[in-house]
Design a protein around this motif. Structure first.
Motif, PDB file in Angstrom:
ATOM      1  N   ALA A  58     -51.721  -9.611  10.945  1.00 43.74           N
ATOM      2  CA  ALA A  58     -51.681 -11.066  11.126  1.00 43.74           C
ATOM      3  C   ALA A  58     -50.340 -11.509  11.696  1.00 43.74           C
ATOM      4  N   SER A  59     -49.263 -10.905  11.223  1.00 43.95           N
ATOM      5  CA  SER A  59     -47.932 -11.250  11.715  1.00 43.95           C
ATOM      6  C   SER A  59     -47.794 -10.884  13.196  1.00 43.95           C
ATOM      7  N   GLN A  60     -48.294  -9.712  13.568  1.00 42.02           N
ATOM      8  CA  GLN A  60     -48.251  -9.314  14.980  1.00 42.02           C
ATOM      9  C   GLN A  60     -49.117 -10.232  15.834  1.00 42.02           C
ATOM     10  N   PHE A  98     -49.529 -14.585  19.689  1.00 35.58           N
ATOM     11  CA  PHE A  98     -50.053 -15.919  19.976  1.00 35.58           C
ATOM     12  C   PHE A  98     -48.925 -16.870  20.361  1.00 35.58           C
ATOM     13  N   LEU A  99     -47.837 -16.861  19.590  1.00 42.08           N
ATOM     14  CA  LEU A  99     -46.720 -17.754  19.884  1.00 42.08           C
ATOM     15  C   LEU A  99     -46.099 -17.449  21.241  1.00 42.08           C
ATOM     16  N   ALA A 100     -45.985 -16.184  21.577  1.00 45.70           N
ATOM     17  CA  ALA A 100     -45.430 -15.816  22.887  1.00 45.70           C
ATOM     18  C   ALA A 100     -46.335 -16.318  24.008  1.00 45.70           C
ATOM     19  N   ILE A 106     -39.556 -21.405  19.382  1.00 44.46           N
ATOM     20  CA  ILE A 106     -40.754 -20.679  18.958  1.00 44.46           C
ATOM     21  C   ILE A 106     -40.601 -19.201  19.299  1.00 44.46           C
ATOM     22  N   LEU A 107     -40.055 -18.936  20.463  1.00 45.10           N
ATOM     23  CA  LEU A 107     -39.831 -17.544  20.846  1.00 45.10           C
ATOM     24  C   LEU A 107     -38.788 -16.875  19.952  1.00 45.10           C
ATOM     25  N   ASP A 108     -37.865 -17.671  19.424  1.00 43.27           N
ATOM     26  CA  ASP A 108     -36.839 -17.133  18.530  1.00 43.27           C
ATOM     27  C   ASP A 108     -37.350 -16.958  17.111  1.00 43.27           C
ATOM     28  N   LEU A 109     -38.611 -17.273  16.866  1.00 43.22           N
ATOM     29  CA  LEU A 109     -39.155 -17.255  15.510  1.00 43.22           C
ATOM     30  C   LEU A 109     -38.955 -15.908  14.825  1.00 43.22           C
ATOM     31  N   SER A 110     -39.123 -14.841  15.560  1.00 39.38           N
ATOM     32  CA  SER A 110     -38.963 -13.529  14.934  1.00 39.38           C
ATOM     33  C   SER A 110     -37.530 -13.331  14.439  1.00 39.38           C
ATOM     34  N   ARG A 111     -36.557 -13.843  15.200  1.00 40.59           N
ATOM     35  CA  ARG A 111     -35.164 -13.738  14.750  1.00 40.59           C
ATOM     36  C   ARG A 111     -34.924 -14.606  13.517  1.00 40.59           C
ATOM     37  N   ILE A 112     -35.527 -15.775  13.512  1.00 39.70           N
ATOM     38  CA  ILE A 112     -35.357 -16.680  12.375  1.00 39.70           C
ATOM     39  C   ILE A 112     -35.961 -16.052  11.128  1.00 39.70           C
ATOM     40  N   GLU A 113     -37.169 -15.486  11.265  1.00 41.27           N
ATOM     41  CA  GLU A 113     -37.837 -14.869  10.120  1.00 41.27           C
ATOM     42  C   GLU A 113     -37.063 -13.677   9.581  1.00 41.27           C
ATOM     43  N   SER A 114     -36.363 -12.970  10.439  1.00 47.32           N
ATOM     44  CA  SER A 114     -35.607 -11.799   9.983  1.00 47.32           C
ATOM     45  C   SER A 114     -34.190 -12.157   9.557  1.00 47.32           C
ATOM     46  N   GLY A 115     -33.844 -13.456   9.623  1.00 46.97           N
ATOM     47  CA  GLY A 115     -32.521 -13.889   9.181  1.00 46.97           C
ATOM     48  C   GLY A 115     -31.413 -13.550  10.152  1.00 46.97           C
ATOM     49  N   LYS A 116     -31.739 -13.365  11.414  1.00 47.42           N
ATOM     50  CA  LYS A 116     -30.739 -12.979  12.401  1.00 47.42           C
ATOM     51  C   LYS A 116     -30.401 -14.113  13.371  1.00 47.42           C
TER      52      LYS A 116
END
Length: 188
Positions: A37-39, A44-46, A97-107
């Motif tokens: 689901a995360s992938q 989807f966001l990309a 939105i594209l930075d979401l993965s960085r936000i979720e990982s705390g980076k």
């Protein structure tokens, strides 16, 4: 009796081990589903951010063309500037939105750059002023004259925060004034 109890305890232990294996399997399956689901969300966001950027680039392009029109009245020019600034803000949100993965990982990293304070605040106030006027409110921007002409801020992070706060102020104000007052804070 001891032998019967020992056998019963062995059955309970076997049963508990079976339950642990079953729960472990269920948790593994749930984790696998969450990863899929995360992938899917990331994909989807990309895709959506790309799909949103295409029409937004057209809007920004036409706004820039309109800004070059010398026949515009001051009111029209202000409207075109607001469209352009709003489009730029929307583009920054799409990049977020594209930075979401960085936000979720705390980076997430702050990237402060020099920004013209008056221009930055003017762009915000133009967007909020339109929303306030639509609701019959007055928007007031008060900037302390002693502030420097430019400041170091992460425009990409600060602008959406301020727009959200000011939009909520307009949304939850029934009548009167919404005011943004900017003044220096004494250093300790």
């Amino acid at each position: 009796a001891l032998e019967d109890r020992g056998e019963e305890l062995a059955r309970h232990q076997d049963h508990l081990e079976d339950l642990v294996r079953e729960r472990t399997s269920e948790l593994q399956q749930a984790r696998d589903r969450a990863e899929v689901a995360s992938q899917a969300k990331t994909s989807f966001l990309a895709r959506m951010s790309h799909e949103l950027r295409t029409p937004l680039n057209a809007i920004l392009g036409y706004a820039q063309l309109l800004k070059m029109d010398r026949a515009l009245s001051p009111r029209q020019r202000n409207g075109v500037d607001t469209i352009h600034d709003s489009g730029e803000h929307l583009l920054m949100l799409i990049v977020d939105i594209l930075d979401l993965s960085r936000i979720e990982s705390g980076k997430t990293e702050l990237r402060p750059e020099p920004v013209s304070l008056r221009s930055f605040l003017g762009g915000l106030s133009d967007i909020i002023r339109v929303k306030a006027e639509e609701k019959g409110l007055y928007f007031d921007l008060s900037v302390e004259p002693s502030l420097p002409p430019s400041v170091l801020v992460d425009d990409k992070r600060l602008r959406p925060i301020l727009l959200n706060l000011l939009s909520n102020s307009v949304k939850f104000t029934e009548m009167g004034v919404v005011r943004l007052a900017v003044r220096p804070v004494p250093q300790e």
